[in-house]
Design a protein around this motif. Structure first.
Motif, short mmCIF file in Angstrom:
data_model
loop_
_atom_site.label_atom_id
_atom_site.label_comp_id
_atom_site.label_asym_id
_atom_site.label_seq_id
_atom_site.Cartn_x
_atom_site.Cartn_y
_atom_site.Cartn_z
N THR A 150 23.21 183.48 99.59
CA THR A 150 22.67 183.50 100.95
C THR A 150 21.18 183.76 100.92
OG1 THR A 150 24.75 184.36 101.85
CG2 THR A 150 22.78 184.73 103.19
N GLY A 151 20.42 182.88 101.58
CA GLY A 151 19.01 183.16 101.80
C GLY A 151 18.89 183.82 103.17
N PHE A 152 18.05 184.85 103.27
CA PHE A 152 17.92 185.48 104.59
C PHE A 152 16.51 185.98 104.84
CE2 PHE A 152 18.03 190.17 103.86
CZ PHE A 152 18.27 190.16 102.49
N THR A 153 16.20 186.12 106.12
CA THR A 153 14.89 186.63 106.52
C THR A 153 15.07 187.37 107.85
OG1 THR A 153 12.56 186.02 106.72
CG2 THR A 153 14.13 184.57 107.81
N ALA A 154 14.05 188.09 108.27
CA ALA A 154 14.24 188.93 109.45
C ALA A 154 13.00 188.94 110.33
CB ALA A 154 14.55 190.36 109.01
N ALA A 155 13.23 189.18 111.60
CA ALA A 155 12.11 189.38 112.53
C ALA A 155 11.36 190.65 112.12
CB ALA A 155 12.66 189.55 113.95
N LYS A 156 10.08 190.68 112.38
CA LYS A 156 9.27 191.83 111.94
C LYS A 156 9.72 193.13 112.61
CE LYS A 156 5.30 190.99 115.08
NZ LYS A 156 6.15 190.60 116.19
N GLU A 157 10.41 193.03 113.74
CA GLU A 157 10.86 194.23 114.46
C GLU A 157 12.07 194.90 113.79
OE1 GLU A 157 10.39 191.25 115.80
OE2 GLU A 157 9.10 191.40 117.56
N ARG A 196 18.12 186.30 110.25
CA ARG A 196 18.66 184.94 110.11
C ARG A 196 19.04 184.70 108.66
NH1 ARG A 196 15.23 179.47 110.73
NH2 ARG A 196 16.88 178.11 109.96
N ALA A 197 20.24 184.17 108.44
CA ALA A 197 20.70 183.96 107.07
C ALA A 197 21.33 182.59 106.92
CB ALA A 197 21.73 185.03 106.71
N MET A 198 21.31 182.08 105.71
CA MET A 198 21.99 180.82 105.42
C MET A 198 22.88 181.01 104.18
SD MET A 198 22.93 177.78 105.87
CE MET A 198 22.30 177.88 107.54
N PRO A 199 24.17 181.21 104.41
CA PRO A 199 25.12 181.38 103.29
C PRO A 199 25.68 180.02 102.84
CG PRO A 199 26.19 181.89 105.38
CD PRO A 199 24.81 181.36 105.71
N ASN A 200 26.72 180.05 102.02
CA ASN A 200 27.46 178.81 101.73
C ASN A 200 28.95 179.14 101.55
OD1 ASN A 200 27.43 179.85 99.14
ND2 ASN A 200 26.20 178.21 98.26
N THR A 201 29.77 178.09 101.49
CA THR A 201 31.22 178.33 101.54
C THR A 201 31.79 179.12 100.35
OG1 THR A 201 31.60 176.09 100.74
CG2 THR A 201 31.89 176.46 103.12
N PRO A 202 31.18 179.11 99.16
CA PRO A 202 31.76 179.99 98.12
C PRO A 202 31.75 181.47 98.53
CG PRO A 202 30.42 178.29 97.11
CD PRO A 202 30.19 178.18 98.60
N ALA A 203 31.11 181.78 99.65
CA ALA A 203 31.22 183.14 100.22
C ALA A 203 32.69 183.50 100.43
CB ALA A 203 30.46 183.21 101.54
N LEU A 247 13.99 178.66 105.05
CA LEU A 247 15.45 178.72 105.28
C LEU A 247 16.04 177.33 105.50
CD1 LEU A 247 16.71 181.71 107.41
CD2 LEU A 247 17.09 181.20 105.01
N ASP A 248 15.24 176.40 106.05
CA ASP A 248 15.74 175.04 106.21
C ASP A 248 15.94 174.37 104.84
OD1 ASP A 248 15.79 175.36 108.92
OD2 ASP A 248 13.95 174.25 109.31
N ALA A 249 15.09 174.76 103.89
CA ALA A 249 15.26 174.24 102.53
C ALA A 249 16.47 174.89 101.86
CB ALA A 249 13.99 174.48 101.72
N VAL A 250 16.69 176.18 102.13
CA VAL A 250 17.90 176.84 101.61
C VAL A 250 19.14 176.14 102.17
CG1 VAL A 250 19.26 178.99 101.65
CG2 VAL A 250 16.79 179.10 101.30
N THR A 251 19.08 175.84 103.46
CA THR A 251 20.21 175.14 104.10
C THR A 251 20.50 173.83 103.36
OG1 THR A 251 19.46 176.06 106.20
CG2 THR A 251 21.06 174.27 106.33
N ALA A 252 19.42 173.09 103.08
CA ALA A 252 19.59 171.78 102.44
C ALA A 252 20.06 171.90 101.00
CB ALA A 252 18.26 171.02 102.49
N LEU A 253 19.64 172.96 100.32
CA LEU A 253 19.94 173.07 98.89
C LEU A 253 21.27 173.78 98.63
CD1 LEU A 253 18.37 172.08 96.44
CD2 LEU A 253 17.33 174.34 96.24
N SER A 254 21.37 175.02 99.06
CA SER A 254 22.58 175.78 98.74
C SER A 254 23.57 175.85 99.91
CB SER A 254 22.22 177.19 98.29
OG SER A 254 21.42 177.85 99.25
#
Ligand SMILES: NC(=O)C1=CN([C@@H]2O[C@H](COP(=O)(O)OP(=O)(O)OC[C@H]3O[C@@H](n4cnc5c(N)ncnc54)[C@H](OP(=O)(O)O)[C@@H]3O)[C@@H](O)[C@H]2O)C=CC1
Ligand SMILES: O=C(O)[C@@H]1CCC=N1
Length: 267
Positions: free
Chosen positions: A128-135, A114-121, A163-170
């Protein structure tokens, strides 16, 4: 590598174009699944990849499936995706709010990032902040990290709830910046400038000030002090901002975005 992108709007295409720019995927190996007829016609004309309008067995070929539809549109596609998905495929979701566990459950699939990018992409200047399932193993995580880094910089977060804070911030952050720029341009217009002149004054100010943040060896407070002369004009403006609790309002707004991201995860 073969990549499928479900939802080819602002962010889906920012990702697609960055991957193509760095030759991380060939156009023939890029499946673009886009529901909007207008958008898919435009994508076909651009020849950015193989464009289709619905999820079908074609998606089963992809190594990576990127979910970049609005969170509210996920439920409408989950059945078709669950049918087509193969166990070794990796899902990368950039949908705001929807947790990994919900995606795993709805798709009956474990390998979710799961990732949270922003439009300057769009310019390769995103964060982008991202994280992953342990699998998800390290090889797949690195592959996806390399792809994300084609859109700018990235930061891995152990704790998914951040990631919800990343969404809110960046994630939402560019809109806050435009809002501020728009208010400054409006102030310029109210003081008698044409929009184009006000816009030039403000945009160059923001650009120069941003570079000073990054290059001057000074804290933000010191940078403010360097502009605000005792008893001068800046001080008058800052005093008015303080009276209007502008900083508190901005902080409260950003926290409201975080709350909304958490609400989206429950809907
Ligand atoms: N915009 C931003 O700044 C950011 C957005 N995000 C996240 O990225 C995601 C996408 O946002 P954004 O790119 O702005 O949205 P867009 O509306 O620009 O793009 C989404 C596209 O997906 C299409 N779509 C909807 N359902 C389907 C489907 N079942 N199959 C194929 N295509 C479909 C939409 O078509 P139609 O319009 O016809 O519904 C639309 O063209 C969201 O989940 C958002 O939370 C993350 C970070 C930043
Ligand atoms: O506004 C939104 O919900 C999305 C997520 C971050 C930016 N845009």
């Amino acid at each position: 590598m073969k990549i499928a992108i479900v939802g080819c709007g602002n962010m889906g295409m920012a990702f697609a174009k960055s991957f193509l720019q760095y030759d991380l995927v060939k156009k023939d190996n890029l499946l673009l699944i886009e529901k909007s007829i207008e958008r898919s016609e435009a994508l076909k004309a651009e020849k950015t990849g193989v464009v289709v309008d619905t999820i079908s067995s074609r998606i089963s070929d992809a190594d990576l499936i990127i979910l970049s539809v609005k969170p509210q549109d996920f439920s409408a596609l989950q059945d078709a995706l669950r049918e087509a998905i193969q166990p070794q495929q990796v899902i990368l979701s950039i949908m705001a709010g929807i947790p990994i566990s919900a995606i795993q459950e709805k798709l009956n699939h474990r390998l979710v990032i799961r990732a949270m990018p922003n439009t300057p992409a769009m310019l390769g200047m995103g964060i982008t902040g991202f994280t992953a399932a342990k699998e998800v193993d390290l090889t797949n995580l690195r592959k996806v990290e390399n792809l994300i880094n084609a859109t700018g910089r990235s930061i891995f977060l152990e704790d998914e709830s951040m990631l919800d804070a990343v969404t809110a911030l960046s994630g939402s952050g560019p809109a806050y910046f435009y809002y501020l720029v728009k208010a400054m341009v409006e102030a310029g217009k109210q003081m008698g400038f044409d929009e184009s002149v006000a816009s030039l004054l403000v945009k160059q100010t923001m650009l120069g000030a941003f570079h000073l943040i990054n290059t001057a060896d000074k804290s933000l407070d010191d940078l403010i002090k360097a502009v605000a002369s005792k008893g001068g004009t800046t001080e008058a403006a800052l005093k008015r901002f303080e009276e209007g609790e502008l900083a508190d309002t901005l902080i409260a707004g950003i926290k409201a975005a975080q709350v909304r991201a958490t609400e989206l995860s429950k809907s």
